[in-house]
Enzyme design. Structure first.
Site, mmCIF file in Angstrom:
data_model
loop_
_atom_site.group_PDB
_atom_site.id
_atom_site.type_symbol
_atom_site.label_atom_id
_atom_site.label_comp_id
_atom_site.label_asym_id
_atom_site.label_seq_id
_atom_site.Cartn_x
_atom_site.Cartn_y
_atom_site.Cartn_z
ATOM 1 C CB CYS A 59 -0.889 0.002 1.239
ATOM 2 S SG CYS A 59 -2.151 1.302 1.158
ATOM 3 C CE LYS A 94 -7.268 -0.923 5.101
ATOM 4 N NZ LYS A 94 -5.911 -0.616 4.644
ATOM 5 C CE LYS A 138 -6.478 -3.226 8.336
ATOM 6 N NZ LYS A 138 -5.701 -2.448 7.459
ATOM 7 C CE1 TYR A 192 0.109 -4.222 14.692
ATOM 8 C CE2 TYR A 192 -2.287 -4.375 14.867
ATOM 9 C CZ TYR A 192 -1.150 -3.973 14.177
ATOM 10 O OH TYR A 192 -1.294 -3.326 12.969
HETATM 11 C C1 PBG Z 1 -2.452 0.508 4.966
HETATM 12 C C2 PBG Z 1 -2.924 -0.260 6.142
HETATM 13 C C3 PBG Z 1 -3.642 0.194 7.255
HETATM 14 C C4 PBG Z 1 -3.730 -0.892 8.119
HETATM 15 C C5 PBG Z 1 -3.118 -1.964 7.499
HETATM 16 N N1 PBG Z 1 -2.650 -1.563 6.263
HETATM 17 C C6 PBG Z 1 -4.132 1.541 7.619
HETATM 18 C C7 PBG Z 1 -5.206 2.198 6.868
HETATM 19 O O1 PBG Z 1 -5.836 1.659 5.977
HETATM 20 O O2 PBG Z 1 -5.408 3.385 7.185
HETATM 21 C C8 PBG Z 1 -4.375 -0.870 9.482
HETATM 22 C C9 PBG Z 1 -3.811 -1.854 10.445
HETATM 23 C C10 PBG Z 1 -4.194 -1.639 11.855
HETATM 24 O O3 PBG Z 1 -4.957 -0.726 12.217
HETATM 25 O O4 PBG Z 1 -3.701 -2.429 12.673
HETATM 26 N N2 PBG Z 1 -3.421 0.965 4.115
#
Ligand code: PBG
Length: 319
Positions: free
Chosen positions: A116, A191, A244, A309
């Protein structure tokens, strides 16, 4: 006469009839990598989680392996952000460096990388911005270059988290063309545009500098759309499908487990971790019990794999 309490009488009995078990094999631990040496930076919003320089990440991976950990998800940070995220796909960028170092030292450790642009762009969005809008099709080649740089460095699995349409197809095609036919794609297919990512954006320094991510991440109110997204990514060649966040989206995990035949991955995100940590620090909850209960609920809902985590802590306890 039915007496349900009969099977709850002792811990041995309860273990015997337990339907859901967490296993070390289920877990993926996220790791944040930064430039420099001898760095182990604490993250204010995520107590217990650190940003490591490459030399330090080797120690972190070693410690994780000692408790039975076998897979990590890498996120890179850079101090050279620009509008086209050049450090996201540079061959000598931080994540390729970390992959090579880990694979050299621990060839069997499974390396998964987040793909990303948001941590590498000055504007903090996950794609190329034009007229304040993230341009889908201009972003695809950059994501694909990033995935390829990771594959070339030795990543086992690339995990696109940007939510652009057709990125799985683009990445699969380009990986195959370069003969990376065995590099798998774990798609963040479902997501949601979620407030649960707050602590992560602090950790990865990846907050959008204007607006939000609602034009590409999903509306938390939608369920059927999750199926549409996941089915599309399956058709494009994804090997694993991720949902997610996890805890607030167990219905989505459950639905996808019923509808699909691919492994389902639940990402228990930063906000889920930090909420538990914060309440535990105030001694308002029992951290250990709440962690196991929430992770078990994800598996019970249908997750085959859990990114958390808490992975390292949990592995220590379920061994
Ligand atoms: C990158 C990404 C994000 C997360 C994982 N990959 C942040 C977002 O989309 O703003 C979030 C992971 C987490 O909150 O533990 N796009």
């Amino acid at each position: 006469m039915n007496r349900f309490r009969r099977l709850r009488k002792t811990e041995t009995l309860r273990r015997l009839v337990r339907e859901t078990q967490l296993s070390a094999d289920d877990f993926i631990q996220p790791f944040f990598v930064v430039e420099g040496r001898h760095k182990k930076e604490a993250i204010a919003s995520m107590p217990g989680i650190y940003r490591y320089s490459v030399d330090e990440i080797l120690k972190a991976v070693e410690a994780y392996q000692k408790v039975g950990g076998q897979a990590g998800l890498l996120f890179g940070l850079t101090n050279k952000k620009d509008s086209t995220a050049s450090q996201a796909y540079a061959k000598n960028a931080i994540v390729p460096k970390a992959i090579k170092a880990i694979k050299k030292e621990f060839p069997d450790f499974l390396v998964i990388t987040d793909v990303c642009l948001c941590a590498y762009t000055t504007h903090g969005h996950c794609g190329v911005v034009q007229n304040k809008y993230v341009d889908n099709d201009k972003t695809l080649p950059l994501l694909s270059k990033m995935a390829l740089a990771h594959a070339e460095a030795g990543a086992d699995i690339v995990a696109p988290s940007d939510m652009m349409d057709y990125r799985v197809a683009q990445i699969r095609e380009d990986l195959d063309r370069k003969s990376f036919i065995n590099t798998a794609i774990m798609s963040y297919a479902v997501k949601y545009s979620s407030a649960f990512y707050g602590p992560f954006r602090d950790a990865a320094d990846s907050s959008p500098q204007f607006g939000d991510r609602k034009t590409y991440q999903m509306d938390p109110a939608n369920k059927r759309e999750a199926l549409k997204e996941a089915q599309q990514d399956v058709a494009e060649g994804a090997d694993l499908i991720m949902v997610k966040p996890a805890l607030a989206y167990l219905d989505i995990i459950s639905m996808l487990k019923q509808e699909l035949t691919l492994p389902i991955v639940a990402y228990s995100v930063s906000g889920e971790y930090s909420m538990i940590k914060a309440a535990a620090q105030k001694k308002w909850i029992n951290e250990k019990d709440i962690v196991l209960e929430s992770l078990t609920s994800m598996k019970r809902a249908g997750a085959d794999i859990i990114i958390s985590y808490y992975a390292q802590d949990v592995l220590r306890r379920i061994k």
